[in-house]
Scaffold this active site. Sequence first.
Site, PDB file in Angstrom:
ATOM      1  N   ARG A 119       0.300  11.051  68.499  1.00  0.00           N
ATOM      2  CA  ARG A 119      -0.041  11.945  69.611  1.00  0.00           C
ATOM      3  C   ARG A 119      -1.265  11.428  70.365  1.00  0.00           C
ATOM      4  O   ARG A 119      -2.100  10.728  69.797  1.00  0.00           O
ATOM      5  CB  ARG A 119      -0.282  13.362  69.115  1.00  0.00           C
ATOM      6  CG  ARG A 119      -1.430  13.524  68.109  1.00  0.00           C
ATOM      7  CD  ARG A 119      -2.777  13.765  68.754  1.00  0.00           C
ATOM      8  NE  ARG A 119      -3.732  14.353  67.817  1.00  0.00           N
ATOM      9  CZ  ARG A 119      -5.028  14.226  67.909  1.00  0.00           C
ATOM     10  NH1 ARG A 119      -5.563  13.469  68.861  1.00  0.00           N
ATOM     11  NH2 ARG A 119      -5.835  14.808  67.043  1.00  0.00           N
ATOM     12  N   GLU A 218      -5.432  23.019  72.165  1.00  0.00           N
ATOM     13  CA  GLU A 218      -6.861  22.645  72.203  1.00  0.00           C
ATOM     14  C   GLU A 218      -7.185  21.876  73.483  1.00  0.00           C
ATOM     15  O   GLU A 218      -8.190  22.124  74.151  1.00  0.00           O
ATOM     16  CB  GLU A 218      -7.174  21.793  70.970  1.00  0.00           C
ATOM     17  CG  GLU A 218      -8.561  21.197  70.977  1.00  0.00           C
ATOM     18  CD  GLU A 218      -8.885  20.525  69.638  1.00  0.00           C
ATOM     19  OE1 GLU A 218      -8.399  20.972  68.589  1.00  0.00           O
ATOM     20  OE2 GLU A 218      -9.640  19.539  69.664  1.00  0.00           O
ATOM     21  N   ARG A 222      -1.195  17.655  75.189  1.00  0.00           N
ATOM     22  CA  ARG A 222      -1.011  16.759  74.041  1.00  0.00           C
ATOM     23  C   ARG A 222       0.397  16.193  74.187  1.00  0.00           C
ATOM     24  O   ARG A 222       1.365  16.962  74.292  1.00  0.00           O
ATOM     25  CB  ARG A 222      -1.103  17.521  72.712  1.00  0.00           C
ATOM     26  CG  ARG A 222      -2.509  17.942  72.324  1.00  0.00           C
ATOM     27  CD  ARG A 222      -3.251  16.802  71.623  1.00  0.00           C
ATOM     28  NE  ARG A 222      -4.646  17.130  71.373  1.00  0.00           N
ATOM     29  CZ  ARG A 222      -5.125  17.511  70.189  1.00  0.00           C
ATOM     30  NH1 ARG A 222      -4.314  17.636  69.150  1.00  0.00           N
ATOM     31  NH2 ARG A 222      -6.404  17.757  70.034  1.00  0.00           N
ATOM     32  N   CYS A 264     -12.658  18.201  72.222  1.00  0.00           N
ATOM     33  CA  CYS A 264     -13.447  17.909  71.021  1.00  0.00           C
ATOM     34  C   CYS A 264     -13.891  16.443  71.027  1.00  0.00           C
ATOM     35  O   CYS A 264     -13.069  15.547  71.247  1.00  0.00           O
ATOM     36  CB  CYS A 264     -12.591  18.183  69.783  1.00  0.00           C
ATOM     37  SG  CYS A 264     -13.463  17.893  68.237  1.00  0.00           S
ATOM     38  N   THR A 266     -14.398  14.454  68.783  1.00  0.00           N
ATOM     39  CA  THR A 266     -13.773  13.592  67.773  1.00  0.00           C
ATOM     40  C   THR A 266     -12.505  12.925  68.300  1.00  0.00           C
ATOM     41  O   THR A 266     -12.011  11.979  67.699  1.00  0.00           O
ATOM     42  CB  THR A 266     -13.390  14.402  66.506  1.00  0.00           C
ATOM     43  OG1 THR A 266     -12.385  15.349  66.856  1.00  0.00           O
ATOM     44  CG2 THR A 266     -14.579  15.109  65.915  1.00  0.00           C
ATOM     45  N   ARG A 273      -3.826   9.831  67.594  1.00  0.00           N
ATOM     46  CA  ARG A 273      -3.721  10.038  66.153  1.00  0.00           C
ATOM     47  C   ARG A 273      -2.301   9.705  65.736  1.00  0.00           C
ATOM     48  O   ARG A 273      -1.342  10.342  66.167  1.00  0.00           O
ATOM     49  CB  ARG A 273      -4.063  11.479  65.752  1.00  0.00           C
ATOM     50  CG  ARG A 273      -4.267  11.610  64.232  1.00  0.00           C
ATOM     51  CD  ARG A 273      -4.811  12.980  63.836  1.00  0.00           C
ATOM     52  NE  ARG A 273      -3.761  13.962  63.677  1.00  0.00           N
ATOM     53  CZ  ARG A 273      -3.080  14.173  62.535  1.00  0.00           C
ATOM     54  NH1 ARG A 273      -3.337  13.466  61.457  1.00  0.00           N
ATOM     55  NH2 ARG A 273      -2.136  15.106  62.501  1.00  0.00           N
ATOM     56  N   ARG A 302      -4.898  14.460  55.585  1.00  0.00           N
ATOM     57  CA  ARG A 302      -4.883  15.911  55.865  1.00  0.00           C
ATOM     58  C   ARG A 302      -3.750  16.522  55.050  1.00  0.00           C
ATOM     59  O   ARG A 302      -2.882  15.800  54.568  1.00  0.00           O
ATOM     60  CB  ARG A 302      -4.578  16.187  57.358  1.00  0.00           C
ATOM     61  CG  ARG A 302      -5.619  15.710  58.317  1.00  0.00           C
ATOM     62  CD  ARG A 302      -5.285  16.120  59.761  1.00  0.00           C
ATOM     63  NE  ARG A 302      -6.330  15.676  60.676  1.00  0.00           N
ATOM     64  CZ  ARG A 302      -6.341  15.923  61.979  1.00  0.00           C
ATOM     65  NH1 ARG A 302      -5.362  16.593  62.542  1.00  0.00           N
ATOM     66  NH2 ARG A 302      -7.333  15.505  62.739  1.00  0.00           N
ATOM     67  N   GLU A 307      -4.593  20.021  60.219  1.00  0.00           N
ATOM     68  CA  GLU A 307      -5.980  19.840  59.816  1.00  0.00           C
ATOM     69  C   GLU A 307      -6.457  21.055  59.013  1.00  0.00           C
ATOM     70  O   GLU A 307      -6.090  22.194  59.309  1.00  0.00           O
ATOM     71  CB  GLU A 307      -6.838  19.679  61.075  1.00  0.00           C
ATOM     72  CG  GLU A 307      -8.235  19.256  60.748  1.00  0.00           C
ATOM     73  CD  GLU A 307      -8.976  18.728  61.968  1.00  0.00           C
ATOM     74  OE1 GLU A 307      -8.570  19.013  63.097  1.00  0.00           O
ATOM     75  OE2 GLU A 307      -9.974  18.025  61.758  1.00  0.00           O
TER      76      GLU A 307
HETATM   77  P1  ADP Z   1      -3.114  17.027  65.703  1.00  0.00           P
HETATM   78  O1  ADP Z   1      -4.601  17.038  65.716  1.00  0.00           O
HETATM   79  O2  ADP Z   1      -2.589  15.646  65.693  1.00  0.00           O
HETATM   80  O3  ADP Z   1      -2.433  17.870  66.694  1.00  0.00           O
HETATM   81  P2  ADP Z   1      -2.715  18.811  63.364  1.00  0.00           P
HETATM   82  O4  ADP Z   1      -3.329  18.374  62.075  1.00  0.00           O
HETATM   83  O5  ADP Z   1      -3.230  20.020  64.041  1.00  0.00           O
HETATM   84  O6  ADP Z   1      -2.705  17.532  64.269  1.00  0.00           O
HETATM   85  O7  ADP Z   1      -1.156  18.968  63.141  1.00  0.00           O
HETATM   86  C1  ADP Z   1      -0.289  19.424  64.137  1.00  0.00           C
HETATM   87  C2  ADP Z   1       1.131  19.562  63.607  1.00  0.00           C
HETATM   88  O8  ADP Z   1       1.727  18.277  63.494  1.00  0.00           O
HETATM   89  C3  ADP Z   1       1.214  20.179  62.216  1.00  0.00           C
HETATM   90  O9  ADP Z   1       2.311  21.057  62.165  1.00  0.00           O
HETATM   91  C4  ADP Z   1       1.474  18.983  61.329  1.00  0.00           C
HETATM   92  O10 ADP Z   1       2.174  19.328  60.153  1.00  0.00           O
HETATM   93  C5  ADP Z   1       2.343  18.128  62.233  1.00  0.00           C
HETATM   94  N1  ADP Z   1       2.356  16.707  61.862  1.00  0.00           N
HETATM   95  C6  ADP Z   1       1.318  15.842  61.859  1.00  0.00           C
HETATM   96  N2  ADP Z   1       1.704  14.619  61.458  1.00  0.00           N
HETATM   97  C7  ADP Z   1       3.032  14.705  61.193  1.00  0.00           C
HETATM   98  C8  ADP Z   1       4.029  13.768  60.738  1.00  0.00           C
HETATM   99  N3  ADP Z   1       3.736  12.494  60.507  1.00  0.00           N
HETATM  100  N4  ADP Z   1       5.289  14.237  60.591  1.00  0.00           N
HETATM  101  C9  ADP Z   1       5.595  15.528  60.846  1.00  0.00           C
HETATM  102  N5  ADP Z   1       4.726  16.438  61.285  1.00  0.00           N
HETATM  103  C10 ADP Z   1       3.456  16.047  61.457  1.00  0.00           C
HETATM  104  C1  CIR Z   2     -15.428  21.144  62.930  1.00  0.00           C
HETATM  105  O1  CIR Z   2     -16.483  20.989  63.510  1.00  0.00           O
HETATM  106  O2  CIR Z   2     -15.306  20.981  61.716  1.00  0.00           O
HETATM  107  C2  CIR Z   2     -14.202  21.521  63.748  1.00  0.00           C
HETATM  108  N1  CIR Z   2     -14.621  21.960  65.038  1.00  0.00           N
HETATM  109  C3  CIR Z   2     -13.194  20.386  63.833  1.00  0.00           C
HETATM  110  C4  CIR Z   2     -13.730  19.067  64.219  1.00  0.00           C
HETATM  111  C5  CIR Z   2     -12.666  18.040  64.513  1.00  0.00           C
HETATM  112  N2  CIR Z   2     -12.001  17.422  63.472  1.00  0.00           N
HETATM  113  C6  CIR Z   2     -12.476  16.593  62.512  1.00  0.00           C
HETATM  114  O3  CIR Z   2     -13.626  16.432  62.211  1.00  0.00           O
HETATM  115  N3  CIR Z   2     -11.540  15.928  61.851  1.00  0.00           N
END
Ligand code: ADP
Ligand code: CIR
Length: 350
Positions: A119, A218, A222, A264, A266, A273, A302, A307
């Site tokens: 993404r 966010e 995306r 953010c 980060t 990612r 994660r 996350e």
């Molecule tokens: P991001 O910051 O990339 O948007 P999140 O950790 O918030 O990631 O995850 C968003 C969604 O994407 C969650 O439902 C997570 O399970 C899904 N996801 C992340 N990586 C994968 C993957 N490799 N395969 C399937 N689903 C994924």
């Molecule tokens: C935090 O400060 O912990 C949250 N706002 C998330 C920060 C972004 N993600 C990360 O550090 N992996």
Amino acid sequence: MSDLPELWKKLSEGESKSLLKKHCTKEVYEKLKDKKSKLGGTLADCIRSGALNLNSGVGVYACDPEGYEVFKELLDPVIMDYHKVDKVEHPPCDFGPQDKLGFDPLDATGEFIVSTRVRVGRSHEGYPFPPVSTDEQRKDMENKTIAALNTLEGELKGKYYSLETMTPEENQQLIDDHFMFKNDDKMLGDAGGYNGWPKARGIFFNDNKTFLCWINEEDHLRFISMQKGGDVGEVYKRLVSAIKQLEKKLTFAYSKRHGYLTFCPTNLGTTLRASVHIKVPKLAKNEEVLNKICADNKLQPRGIHGEHTESVGGVYDISNKRRLGLTEYQAMQEMYNGIKEIIQAEKNAN
Ligand code: ADP
Ligand code: CIR
């Protein structure tokens, strides 16, 4: 009246290991407390989440793209600390040679990798981030994005599903299948990330659900490419093709110093990612070892529901950690090479 004095009191008097606490010194606070960006962003918008959540790791969000310069005395040190760089600088965008990327499928027998996802985040130029955005601005961004997405053709062609009209059952099914975002992150909520929810939010996807776009989660945007199995090259190429088509229709917030700008800090830079959901039951028995392999390979583990969630059944979401100071292609290579190591370590483990 601004809530800044109250936020500062909480932050300066409270205990916290966050990067906000570390870098928002009294001196920085005094220097920035009366500044305002052209779109109306303030220091309060940048520190609200971290001041209200002293358990934050980072605790800082930018109020709008210009906020990265207006509040740079706070944001620069946070960015350098998080991304482990000694200067905020970023190379020009480079997706690599699409015809010879060198990403052979990582797990030919399908023993380890459940699915692969890449993404990026993008922001519309000229619009503020969530704490400063109005409902009208969010609607405007939603409309612009839908118009651009509707021009996609071939494999990427799809349909938009608004969060305002989706049934709770449809929404839950999309969440369970890892396609859809949710509003359960308190840190993001306190940063203003869910203001006006569910208005002007939704998801676009193609028939196969291999290309998706989140609107006003966010980030304003995306873009996501995902599929079952470990064909990293196919997933990445689809994403790059989508970005190239969409950047002809939309203008994204970008700075030479930071790369693509996101809410953010980060996520800045490549904003990329690349993750796999990977089954590593042997390594899962000793998370310390797994965490060390991840750290050595600049990877971030994660849980599988996003996350701040836990692993389920020895399956982890493992992705590249670095997003700033390297190209998109290099970020992909870090993930690809690191996952190769993880698979080897799982094979070698008892
Ligand atoms: P991001 O910051 O990339 O948007 P999140 O950790 O918030 O990631 O995850 C968003 C969604 O994407 C969650 O439902 C997570 O399970 C899904 N996801 C992340 N990586 C994968 C993957 N490799 N395969 C399937 N689903 C994924
Ligand atoms: C935090 O400060 O912990 C949250 N706002 C998330 C920060 C972004 N993600 C990360 O550090 N992996």
